[in-house]
Design a protein around this motif. Structure first.
Motif, PDB file in Angstrom:
ATOM      1  N   TRP A 128       0.836  -1.207   0.000  1.00 35.43           N
ATOM      2  CA  TRP A 128       0.000   0.000   0.000  1.00 35.43           C
ATOM      3  C   TRP A 128       0.871   1.257   0.000  1.00 35.43           C
ATOM      4  N   GLU A 129       0.329   2.375  -0.511  1.00 34.34           N
ATOM      5  CA  GLU A 129       1.024   3.663  -0.452  1.00 34.34           C
ATOM      6  C   GLU A 129       0.003   4.793  -0.569  1.00 34.34           C
ATOM      7  N   VAL A 130      -0.250   5.520   0.500  1.00 32.69           N
ATOM      8  CA  VAL A 130      -1.096   6.707   0.410  1.00 32.69           C
ATOM      9  C   VAL A 130      -0.265   7.841  -0.181  1.00 32.69           C
ATOM     10  N   GLU A 131      -0.830   8.539  -1.165  1.00 36.42           N
ATOM     11  CA  GLU A 131      -0.086   9.602  -1.848  1.00 36.42           C
ATOM     12  C   GLU A 131      -1.000  10.778  -2.194  1.00 36.42           C
ATOM     13  N   LEU A 132      -0.389  11.953  -2.207  1.00 28.04           N
ATOM     14  CA  LEU A 132      -1.059  13.154  -2.690  1.00 28.04           C
ATOM     15  C   LEU A 132      -1.012  13.173  -4.208  1.00 28.04           C
ATOM     16  N   GLY A 133      -2.179  13.270  -4.837  1.00 29.83           N
ATOM     17  CA  GLY A 133      -2.253  13.406  -6.281  1.00 29.83           C
ATOM     18  C   GLY A 133      -2.410  14.865  -6.677  1.00 29.83           C
ATOM     19  N   VAL A 134      -1.674  15.271  -7.698  1.00 30.92           N
ATOM     20  CA  VAL A 134      -1.729  16.640  -8.222  1.00 30.92           C
ATOM     21  C   VAL A 134      -2.337  16.582  -9.620  1.00 30.92           C
ATOM     22  N   VAL A 135      -3.389  17.343  -9.854  1.00 35.83           N
ATOM     23  CA  VAL A 135      -4.076  17.340 -11.142  1.00 35.83           C
ATOM     24  C   VAL A 135      -3.724  18.618 -11.894  1.00 35.83           C
ATOM     25  N   ILE A 136      -3.141  18.449 -13.074  1.00 34.10           N
ATOM     26  CA  ILE A 136      -2.747  19.599 -13.876  1.00 34.10           C
ATOM     27  C   ILE A 136      -3.981  20.206 -14.552  1.00 34.10           C
ATOM     28  N   GLY A 137      -4.063  21.547 -14.520  1.00 34.19           N
ATOM     29  CA  GLY A 137      -5.234  22.235 -15.061  1.00 34.19           C
ATOM     30  C   GLY A 137      -5.006  22.948 -16.377  1.00 34.19           C
ATOM     31  N   LYS A 138      -3.750  23.253 -16.687  1.00 35.92           N
ATOM     32  CA  LYS A 138      -3.466  23.896 -17.976  1.00 35.92           C
ATOM     33  C   LYS A 138      -2.073  23.495 -18.443  1.00 35.92           C
ATOM     34  N   GLU A 139      -1.894  23.526 -19.750  1.00 37.86           N
ATOM     35  CA  GLU A 139      -0.658  23.058 -20.360  1.00 37.86           C
ATOM     36  C   GLU A 139       0.541  23.835 -19.832  1.00 37.86           C
ATOM     37  N   CYS A 140       1.612  23.111 -19.541  1.00 37.87           N
ATOM     38  CA  CYS A 140       2.800  23.798 -19.052  1.00 37.87           C
ATOM     39  C   CYS A 140       4.073  23.109 -19.530  1.00 37.87           C
ATOM     40  N   LYS A 141       5.045  23.911 -19.852  1.00 33.80           N
ATOM     41  CA  LYS A 141       6.360  23.453 -20.266  1.00 33.80           C
ATOM     42  C   LYS A 141       7.386  24.493 -19.818  1.00 33.80           C
ATOM     43  N   TYR A 142       8.497  24.017 -19.277  1.00 26.61           N
ATOM     44  CA  TYR A 142       9.553  24.899 -18.770  1.00 26.61           C
ATOM     45  C   TYR A 142       8.998  25.904 -17.760  1.00 26.61           C
ATOM     46  N   VAL A 143       8.245  25.387 -16.805  1.00 25.41           N
ATOM     47  CA  VAL A 143       7.630  26.240 -15.785  1.00 25.41           C
ATOM     48  C   VAL A 143       8.595  26.402 -14.611  1.00 25.41           C
ATOM     49  N   SER A 144       8.657  27.582 -14.059  1.00 23.42           N
ATOM     50  CA  SER A 144       9.514  27.827 -12.906  1.00 23.42           C
ATOM     51  C   SER A 144       8.836  27.336 -11.633  1.00 23.42           C
TER      52      SER A 144
END
Length: 287
Positions: A128-144
């Motif tokens: 088992w592994e509980v994890e925080l999921g992050v959902v991307i909302g808009k396209e991103c590339k080379y983001v700081s």
């Protein structure tokens, strides 16, 4: 204060998901009259802002106890970060990684938050592994790092179920032990980022058969959510509807001393992350 923040799919049958939201009283409301799905095409700030402007009291209440599907429809990439909690790395004896460790989980692993987890044939080391999921909302590339969280639609709970023998002994990368069918319960809710507060200070836990196995907090991440997005977006374009799981705190079965403990048929896992809801799965096995 925005009133609507928790979006999920009210499901009658697998593949027939309908979008819904949870109102202030915890009732499930049908959103299908306003949006076709909660997927990459409907995760922009503009769309989510429109949905938050809807009066939940005017939406139909979903009666009964419908099955819930994954909180994001048609997930694009299912990206996973390994060994990202300092206390989890310590329990496994692993060195702190210099860069985020990336592996993929097959999309066919994705199931709802209360669906059964089914161990594959020959499995003896399912963990088992509980994890925080992050959902991307808009396209991103080379983001700081400074701008990274602007590209997030919201957060959710993910159980990164893992077959450790497949993961470490079948030659190659971790994907083999991470991608078995049903090994990616996701949800129950997609909670928009404005409702989460400090994503680097969320309590999390996982119980097996009522016994606490994992207790942690996102404040022990080696790489923060923003740092992970910066790193990944420098390698590939991240698209709306992509999900990133960000690692697990200590207490996995593999790390138990002196003898590891693994799941067996009939076990029940219960996962929670502060503000993101609760998952619960019963373990089965393929014939």
């Amino acid at each position: 204060m925005r009133r609507v923040s928790h979006f999920k799919h009210a499901v009658r049958a697998v593949g027939a998901e309908k979008p819904g939201l949870i109102d202030a009283d915890g009732a499930l409301r049908d959103l299908s009259g306003h949006v076709k799905d909660i997927d990459g095409a409907h995760l922009s700030d503009a769309v989510l802002s429109t949905l938050k402007g809807i009066d939940p009291a005017k939406l139909p209440v979903v009666e009964g106890n419908p099955r819930l599907g994954a909180c994001v429809g048609n997930i694009g990439k299912f990206l996973c970060i390994g060994l990202n909690y300092s206390d989890h790395a310590a329990e496994t004896g692993a060195a702190i990684p210099e860069h985020p460790i990336l592996f993929f989980k097959a999309n066919s692993a994705i199931v709802g938050p209360y669906d059964d987890v089914v161990m594959p044939r020959g499995s003896t080391h399912t963990d088992w592994e509980v994890e925080l999921g992050v959902v991307i909302g808009k396209e991103c590339k080379y983001v700081s790092e400074a701008d990274a969280l602007d590209y997030v639609a919201g957060y959710c709970v993910v159980n990164d179920v893992s077959e450790r023998h497949f993961q470490t002994q079948l030659t190659g990368q971790w994907t083999k032990g991470k991608s078995c069918d049903t090994f990616g319960p996701t949800g129950p809710w997609l909670v928009t980022k404005d409702e989460v507060g400090d994503v680097q200070n969320l309590a999390m836990s996982l119980d097996v058969n009522g016994k606490r196995m994992q207790t942690g907090n996102t404040n022990t991440m080696i790489f923060t959510v923003a740092q992970i997005i910066e790193h990944l977006s420098g390698l590939m374009t991240l698209h709306p509807g992509d999900v990133i799981t960000t690692g697990t705190p200590p207490g996995v079965g593999m790390g138990i001393k002196p003898d590891p403990v693994y799941l067996k048929k009939g076990d029940v896992m219960e996962l929670t992350i502060e503000g993101l809801g609760v998952q619960r799965q019963t373990v089965g096995e393929d014939a």
